[in-house]
Design an enzyme around this catalytic site. Structure first.
Site, PDB file in Angstrom:
ATOM      1  N   GLY A  69       0.812  -1.218   0.000  1.00 23.02           N
ATOM      2  CA  GLY A  69       0.000   0.000   0.000  1.00 23.02           C
ATOM      3  C   GLY A  69       0.844   1.266   0.000  1.00 23.02           C
ATOM      4  CB  SER A  70       3.774   2.344   1.975  1.00 20.74           C
ATOM      5  OG  SER A  70       3.194   2.047   3.221  1.00 20.74           O
ATOM      6  CG  ASN A 150      -5.722   3.664   8.384  1.00 19.28           C
ATOM      7  OD1 ASN A 150      -6.044   4.667   7.745  1.00 19.28           O
ATOM      8  ND2 ASN A 150      -4.722   3.664   9.216  1.00 19.28           N
ATOM      9  CD  GLN A 178      -7.685  -0.834   6.711  1.00 18.27           C
ATOM     10  OE1 GLN A 178      -8.517  -1.667   7.096  1.00 18.27           O
ATOM     11  NE2 GLN A 178      -6.430  -0.882   7.117  1.00 18.27           N
ATOM     12  CB  SER A 198      -1.695  -3.399   1.011  1.00 21.23           C
ATOM     13  OG  SER A 198      -0.724  -4.143   1.706  1.00 21.23           O
ATOM     14  CB  CYS A 323       1.235   3.231  21.036  1.00 22.29           C
ATOM     15  SG  CYS A 323       0.086   2.185  20.161  1.00 22.29           S
TER      16      CYS A 323
HETATM   17  C1  LIG Z   1      -1.982  -0.628   5.827  1.00 20.80           C
HETATM   18  C2  LIG Z   1      -2.323   0.593   5.054  1.00 20.80           C
HETATM   19  C3  LIG Z   1      -1.403   1.183   4.170  1.00 20.80           C
HETATM   20  C4  LIG Z   1       0.008   0.659   4.018  1.00 20.80           C
HETATM   21  O1  LIG Z   1       0.037  -0.563   3.370  1.00 20.80           O
HETATM   22  P1  LIG Z   1       1.397  -1.437   3.429  1.00 20.80           P
HETATM   23  O2  LIG Z   1       1.152  -2.559   2.495  1.00 20.80           O
HETATM   24  O3  LIG Z   1       1.540  -1.887   4.853  1.00 20.80           O
HETATM   25  O4  LIG Z   1       2.494  -0.549   2.980  1.00 20.80           O
HETATM   26  C5  LIG Z   1      -1.799   2.279   3.445  1.00 20.80           C
HETATM   27  N1  LIG Z   1      -3.029   2.795   3.579  1.00 20.80           N
HETATM   28  C6  LIG Z   1      -3.943   2.264   4.412  1.00 20.80           C
HETATM   29  C7  LIG Z   1      -5.302   2.861   4.483  1.00 20.80           C
HETATM   30  C8  LIG Z   1      -3.619   1.158   5.186  1.00 20.80           C
HETATM   31  O5  LIG Z   1      -4.524   0.646   6.017  1.00 20.80           O
END
Ligand SMILES: *Cc1c(COP(=O)(O)O)cnc(C)c1O
Length: 394
Positions: A69-70, A150, A178, A198, A323
């Site tokens: 996702g990132s 998220n 999500q 992701s 956290c």
């Molecule tokens: C988890 C998440 C990401 C990051 O995804 P990764 O695969 O962990 O890099 C980006 N956006 C949202 C909304 C997420 O929940």
């Protein structure tokens, strides 16, 4: 253990694990190799692309494999910014409660001269399409609004925003990490130009994801090197991970409606039960939210203490507080929906999946009720509230 942190990551499905193991054992060829063993790996890759495209309503050539996702968020936003800059358009619209993969990328662009508008998400945690319309300017090159949040699970009016962006000829990206595999979506009817996903959020492996980019959108690459992924993402493809992602997504899509119905019922049971606790509030809209998301603030307690006591009882949950980053700042999402610092600190996110039982949900309700009462028992903040020295907010 009751795993109630599905928004952080999910367990891999059996289908995904089996696919991954079988590809690792039997199809370890390099998809760029010309001999038939390599070409078999290439076929697996292209089959995964077709399967994923079909689930979201795209064409296979519109799917680019990434590390998650990132990376997808970074590539989508930086590509749109690059296209914008070439046309003298340096204004980007987003929202205040995006994932940091989006917000930090936008901060970087701001330093290089982009003008960023972060829209309010209101008390219900939902972006107003009208406000998107009003924020679009002549020099707007991108609107990026997440599909579902998220932390508080609120689902955004993506197709309405998509329609507005299409009308105004502005690129529209959505971080759908999500949403994909959890709620129905379609890139054509939603009129999105780019979408991030992701695998590990829908029972696939970690470290693999995809970016949908509508045909005709020129992506810029973040990683230079070989010509993989049409030259837009160098590096030998993660074939086992990609095949497992496709298997996980296919399974999620095949069971989407029944699972969403089951999980939403459990979510509402948790919301009803936890809502009995005095001086609490549900964060985010009660209806327009992800099937598996429950997020509350409890006045007079610290979310971290609550989490640790829950962990002792085998309940794995999360707090809105950052956290993980070691900072004591409350969550930017809870602040964005207007929670004051003290209240935002007392948050709890339960993100549940289809394997949760009603008994486990009831156990969580009972235990959270007890722990909140226990923590309030020696909280100076709670004592002042009860003594009338400070005013209750919730
Ligand atoms: C988890 C998440 C990401 C990051 O995804 P990764 O695969 O962990 O890099 C980006 N956006 C949202 C909304 C997420 O929940």
């Amino acid at each position: 253990m009751i795993y109630a942190d599905q928004a952080a990551t999910t367990r891999m499905s059996e289908a995904a694990i089996n696919t991954m193991v079988s590809v690792m054992k039997e199809n370890y060829g390099n998809p760029s190799s010309l001999y038939s063993f390599g070409q078999r790996a290439k076929e697996i890759l292209e089959k995964a692309r077709e399967d994923i495209a079909e689930v979201i309503g795209a064409s296979p050539e519109e799917i680019l494999f990434t590390s998650g996702g990132s990376e997808s968020d970074n590539q989508a936003i930086l590509s749109a910014a690059e296209l914008g800059r070439r046309n003298g358009k340096t204004h980007i619209i987003s929202s205040a409660f995006e994932h940091h993969a989006v917000l930090h990328t936008l901060e970087k662009l701001k330093k290089s001269g982009f003008d960023i508008t972060l829209l309010d998400v209101h008390e219900n945690g939902i972006v107003s399409p009208e406000e998107v319309r009003n924020a679009i300017r002549e020099d707007t090159c991108l609107v990026t609004i997440m599909y579902a949040n998220n932390e508080i699970g609120t689902i955004q009016p993506i197709s309405e925003i998509g329609m507005i962006c299409r009308e105004r000829n502005v690129l529209f990206h959505t971080d759908a990490v999500q949403a994909v595999g959890h709620i129905p979506l379609n890139v054509r009817t939603d009129q999105v130009d780019m979408l991030s996903a992701s695998a590990h959020k829908f029972h696939g492996p970690k470290g693999v994801g995809f970016l949908y980019a509508r045909k005709g959108i020129r992506l810029s690459s973040l990683i230079e090197g070989g010509a993989q992924e049409k030259g837009k993402r160098a590096g030998t493809e993660n074939v086992p991970g990609i095949a497992a992602m496709a298997a996980a997504l296919k399974e999620a899509a095949d069971h989407l409606e029944e699972r969403a119905a089951k999980v939403s019922a459990l979510r509402d049971r948790l919301i009803r039960g936890l809502g009995q606790i005095p001086h609490c509030a549900l964060n985010g809209d009660a209806v327009r939210r992800l099937p598996g998301n429950v997020n509350f603030c409890f006045e007079g307690i610290e979310g971290e203490s609550l989490l640790l006591l829950l962990d002792d009882k085998g309940i794995e949950a999360s707090s809105g507080s950052a956290c993980t980053s070691g900072s004591l700042d409350p969550s930017h999402v809870l602040l964005a929906i207007g929670r004051v610092h003290d209240v935002a600190h007392g948050s709890l996110r339960l993100s549940i999946g289809e394997e949760l039982t009603e008994e486990e949900a009831d156990y969580m309700i009972q235990f959270v009720q007890e722990v909140v009462a226990y923590l309030r028992g020696f909280s100076p903040v709670w004592r002042d509230l009860c003594a009338g020295k400070t005013r209750f907010i919730l």
